[in-house]
Write a protein that holds these residues in place. Structure first.
Motif, PDB file in Angstrom:
ATOM      1  N   GLN A  11      -0.007   8.885  -6.251  1.00 47.56           N
ATOM      2  CA  GLN A  11       0.173  10.328  -6.086  1.00 47.56           C
ATOM      3  C   GLN A  11       1.071  10.915  -7.172  1.00 47.56           C
ATOM      4  O   GLN A  11       0.793  12.000  -7.700  1.00 47.56           O
ATOM      5  CB  GLN A  11       0.753  10.606  -4.697  1.00 47.56           C
ATOM      6  CG  GLN A  11      -0.207  10.286  -3.559  1.00 47.56           C
ATOM      7  CD  GLN A  11       0.464  10.227  -2.201  1.00 47.56           C
ATOM      8  OE1 GLN A  11       1.657  10.512  -2.071  1.00 47.56           O
ATOM      9  NE2 GLN A  11      -0.298   9.848  -1.175  1.00 47.56           N
ATOM     10  N   ASN A  51       0.828  -1.212   0.000  1.00 45.49           N
ATOM     11  CA  ASN A  51       0.000   0.000   0.000  1.00 45.49           C
ATOM     12  C   ASN A  51       0.857   1.254   0.000  1.00 45.49           C
ATOM     13  O   ASN A  51       0.458   2.277  -0.563  1.00 45.49           O
ATOM     14  CB  ASN A  51      -0.942  -0.006   1.199  1.00 45.49           C
ATOM     15  CG  ASN A  51      -2.196  -0.814   0.948  1.00 45.49           C
ATOM     16  OD1 ASN A  51      -2.882  -0.625  -0.050  1.00 45.49           O
ATOM     17  ND2 ASN A  51      -2.494  -1.746   1.837  1.00 45.49           N
ATOM     18  N   ARG A  56       0.452   4.014  -2.920  1.00 48.68           N
ATOM     19  CA  ARG A  56       0.184   5.445  -2.678  1.00 48.68           C
ATOM     20  C   ARG A  56       1.206   6.321  -3.392  1.00 48.68           C
ATOM     21  O   ARG A  56       0.860   7.359  -3.984  1.00 48.68           O
ATOM     22  CB  ARG A  56       0.205   5.737  -1.179  1.00 48.68           C
ATOM     23  CG  ARG A  56      -1.008   5.242  -0.432  1.00 48.68           C
ATOM     24  CD  ARG A  56      -1.071   5.826   0.965  1.00 48.68           C
ATOM     25  NE  ARG A  56       0.088   5.443   1.784  1.00 48.68           N
ATOM     26  CZ  ARG A  56       0.150   4.341   2.509  1.00 48.68           C
ATOM     27  NH1 ARG A  56      -0.879   3.489   2.508  1.00 48.68           N
ATOM     28  NH2 ARG A  56       1.217   4.072   3.240  1.00 48.68           N
ATOM     29  N   LEU A  93      -7.156   4.836  -2.338  1.00 47.92           N
ATOM     30  CA  LEU A  93      -6.341   5.674  -3.217  1.00 47.92           C
ATOM     31  C   LEU A  93      -7.112   6.858  -3.778  1.00 47.92           C
ATOM     32  O   LEU A  93      -6.552   7.914  -4.017  1.00 47.92           O
ATOM     33  CB  LEU A  93      -5.785   4.819  -4.370  1.00 47.92           C
ATOM     34  CG  LEU A  93      -4.835   3.691  -3.970  1.00 47.92           C
ATOM     35  CD1 LEU A  93      -4.429   2.886  -5.189  1.00 47.92           C
ATOM     36  CD2 LEU A  93      -3.606   4.234  -3.264  1.00 47.92           C
TER      37      LEU A  93
END
Length: 679
Positions: A259, A251, A255, A307
């Protein structure tokens, strides 16, 4: 832990126990007869410290000398000593190296009254060297090519966690920590991975052949997307196994990629994009990227819902509007071309092609494929069926053009008009089935308007094809309900002519042909009842009424048999003639009442005029008797108005029941005639 015994050249084994020393007076024979105790003392005399005056017995920063013979291996393992810091570093045993530094740190700062300056400087230097090696190892997380590299990352992660624990211990102590505390290696680790992800999306792998014809924006997006997919798969397959579960590394990487990818796409979305780039960007945001995350191997390791969206609504909405408008425009252009091609064939006087004896037109098939393909694809892209319906919001305009073309074919009535209309009937059926079955592709008002137009097209086609049939059958209609019909059974002539005309009506698809002859079946039955109710024949007694019953019942059987053999599904029409025949036979008023009520309940459009005309055929019934029967029907109809009527298709695909409303009963003061639509 190194092996505690080793073989000497003379095959004699020297053994030591880890927590015991050899007494000075204990003599153990070894190679050359040298006393072990004496050898140990000799070794100590040559052992030089790497740090001056280091009181830490566990200090690994030492240089050791031992006796060697030419060709001998390092005998450190033979006496149970661990590798020193530099050796651990060289072995990429970062966890063990870290533990050594932590032990030295504890000794210098927790156990010693005043830390040795040189020892502290050496420790700081070792700390820096270790940090650099761990950082290098973490930077290589997405390109682990050998088993040694995987082991190194596992050890580096353990070292990071050890240092995090030591940071926490220092926070709990009242002493002044060394300058390198807190190290915050976890934060450094996260920063390194963030920069790693950024660099990989900033400089993705070289584009492949499928990007040759793409714009620079499309190639950039696809390269980043491919790199993201490749790296996340590597994370869940390899990198995940190097981390403890509580670090949730999958995770974390997800991320970082989300991003970073989002930031890059936001910059692209800020530009005024052409339609192709807009479509490509939107498909990556709404379709391809979610599709990557939905892969089982990723979905089971990554919390995709957390997300969020790649682009915010203020950037996404204009992209969707531009995309949907382009899809709508493309759809209308494509389907208009299909219709223009059909018009071109018509103008050139060409008949439609035949397939298995049926005239076929590509209009419905091609248009349905275009609508289904474009709208379904848009639904997947925008992930909102209501938004995707915008694409078909102008479909009513196309259907109106198609209907105008259809009516123009009928109006011109050229030699190839019938062939085109038969082909169009098949198209109408295809369009109807598609719009009803795939109703989610259309706004409600568009769906209803299109179905209404298609129903009108079908009805006008049926009228155009059946009007000549009724014109030919007119002389036979005129004999129904006459004395000649009752006595000489002239109905056979009507049946023979009808069968010939049914052959001429063939040429549309099977389902369309069934609907067409079903319509003819109903219209012939309606005309039969209208002629019978005209009242030319007078049934004065029960014998004549019995004869009329037998004639109508026989006609009903033969008419049903003919149309059923040709494919008609309108079985209910036989029932109407049978019930009328029963009324003609019955003599008892209550029985007649029951039969009329049964007929009126089944077909609520039966009126008092129809009943009055039917009862007038039985001249032995009084006016009062007829009134009783009509009153009974009136009461029944009031209770059954809500019932559905006969099976006539409405434009929405539902069913209503109409029969007697199409059978006009003329007043005796007006001359009888056949309705204009039937010649």
């Amino acid at each position: 832990m190194m092996d505690k015994s080793t073989e000497n050249p003379g095959n004699d084994t020297v053994s030591t126990k880890s927590n015991k020393s050899i007494k000075s007076d204990e003599k153990t024979p070894t190679e050359g007869g040298i006393n072990v105790s004496m050898m140990e003392k000799f070794r100590r005399s040559f052992r030089l410290p790497t740090q001056s005056s280091s009181p830490n017995p566990s200090n690994t920063g030492k240089t050791e000398f031992s006796f060697r013979r030419k060709g001998d291996k390092d005998r450190r393992s033979s006496i149970g000593e661990k590798p020193n810091f530099e050796e651990y570093l060289e072995m990429q045993a970062f966890c063990e190296a870290t533990q050594q530094l932590i032990d030295r740190e504890k000794h210098l700062f927790w156990e010693t009254a005043e830390a040795n300056k040189e020892a502290v400087e050496k420790l700081a230097a070792d700390q820096k060297a270790l940090e650099e090696r761990i950082e290098q190892t973490v930077q290589q997380s997405l390109s682990l090519s050998r088993e040694e590299a995987v082991s190194a990352l596992i050890s580096a992660v353990k070292a990071i966690n050890l240092e995090e624990e030591q940071d926490q211990l220092w926070r709990q102590r009242c002493q002044t920590p060394p300058v390198w505390r807190p190290k915050k290696w976890k934060e450094c680790h996260d920063t390194v991975l963030h920069e790693l992800v950024y660099s990989r999306l900033e400089n993705p792998s070289s584009p492949t052949g499928d990007e040759v014809n793409q714009s620079s924006i499309q190639a950039d997006i696809q390269s980043m997307g491919r790199q993201l997919k490749k790296d996340l798969q590597w994370v869940v397959e390899v990198v995940k196994n190097c981390y403890p579960p509580e670090m949730d590394i999958c995770n974390f990487y997800a991320r970082q990629y989300h991003q970073t990818f989002s930031a890059r796409l936001k910059n692209i979305a800020d530009f005024v994009l052409d339609d192709k780039d807009c479509s490509f960007l939107l498909r990556w945001v709404k379709e391809f990227y979610p599709g990557i995350l939905e892969k089982p191997e990723l979905a089971s390791n990554i919390n995709t819902e957390a997300l969020g969206n790649l682009l915010p609504d203020e950037l996404l909405k204009p992209l969707e509007e531009q995309y949907l408008s382009k899809q709508q425009s493309d759809l209308m252009i494509y389907i208009d071309r299909v219709l223009d091609e059909a018009k071109k064939e018509w103008d050139q006087g060409k008949e439609p092609t035949r397939d298995d004896g049926c005239y076929v037109s590509p209009v419905a098939y091609d248009v349905i494929q275009l609508i289904n393909g474009i709208v379904t694809s848009a639904h997947i892209t925008v992930r909102d069926p209501h938004k995707a319906q915008k694409i078909t919001s102008n479909l009513t305009d196309f259907m109106q053009r198609y209907q105008n073309f259809h009516e123009d074919i009928i109006k011109q009535n050229k030699p190839h008009s019938k062939a085109f209309i038969k082909a169009n009937l098949s198209c109408v059926k295809q369009f109807r089935d598609f719009i009803i079955t795939e109703s989610h592709l259309f706004p409600e008002d568009v769906r209803e308007n299109c179905l209404r137009g298609l129903t009108e097209m079908k009805q006008s086609a049926h009228t155009y094809l059946l009007k000549p049939v009724h014109k030919i059958l007119k002389p036979h209609y005129q004999k129904v309900g006459t004395s000649d019909w009752l006595m000489n059974n002239t109905f056979e002539e009507l049946l023979n002519s009808t069968e010939e005309e049914l052959q001429e009506l063939q040429g549309s698809s099977q389902s369309s042909y069934q609907e067409l002859i079903g319509q003819l079946h109903q219209e012939v039955t309606e005309e039969y009842v209208r002629r019978l109710l005209k009242g030319e024949v007078k049934l004065k007694d029960s014998n004549q009424q019995q004869k009329a019953y037998e004639t109508v019942k026989e006609n009903a059987e033969k008419l049903h048999e003919l149309f059923a053999r040709m494919g008609s599904k309108q079985d209910w029409l036989k029932e109407i003639l049978t019930k009328i025949a029963e009324v003609l036979k019955l003599q008892d008023i209550p029985a007649i009442q029951m039969q009329i009520v049964s007929l009126g309940s089944a077909y609520p459009d039966l009126s008092e005029k129809h009943v009055s005309a039917l009862l007038k055929l039985k001249t032995n019934l009084s006016k009062a008797d007829r009134k009783i029967v009509k009153t009974t029907l009136s009461d029944t109809l009031k209770e059954s108005r809500a019932d559905p009527g006969t099976r006539k298709e409405s434009y929405t695909g539902g069913e209503t029941r109409t029969f007697f409303s199409n059978v006009k009963v003329m007043s005796p003061s007006f001359p009888s005639c056949i309705s204009s639509c039937r010649g």
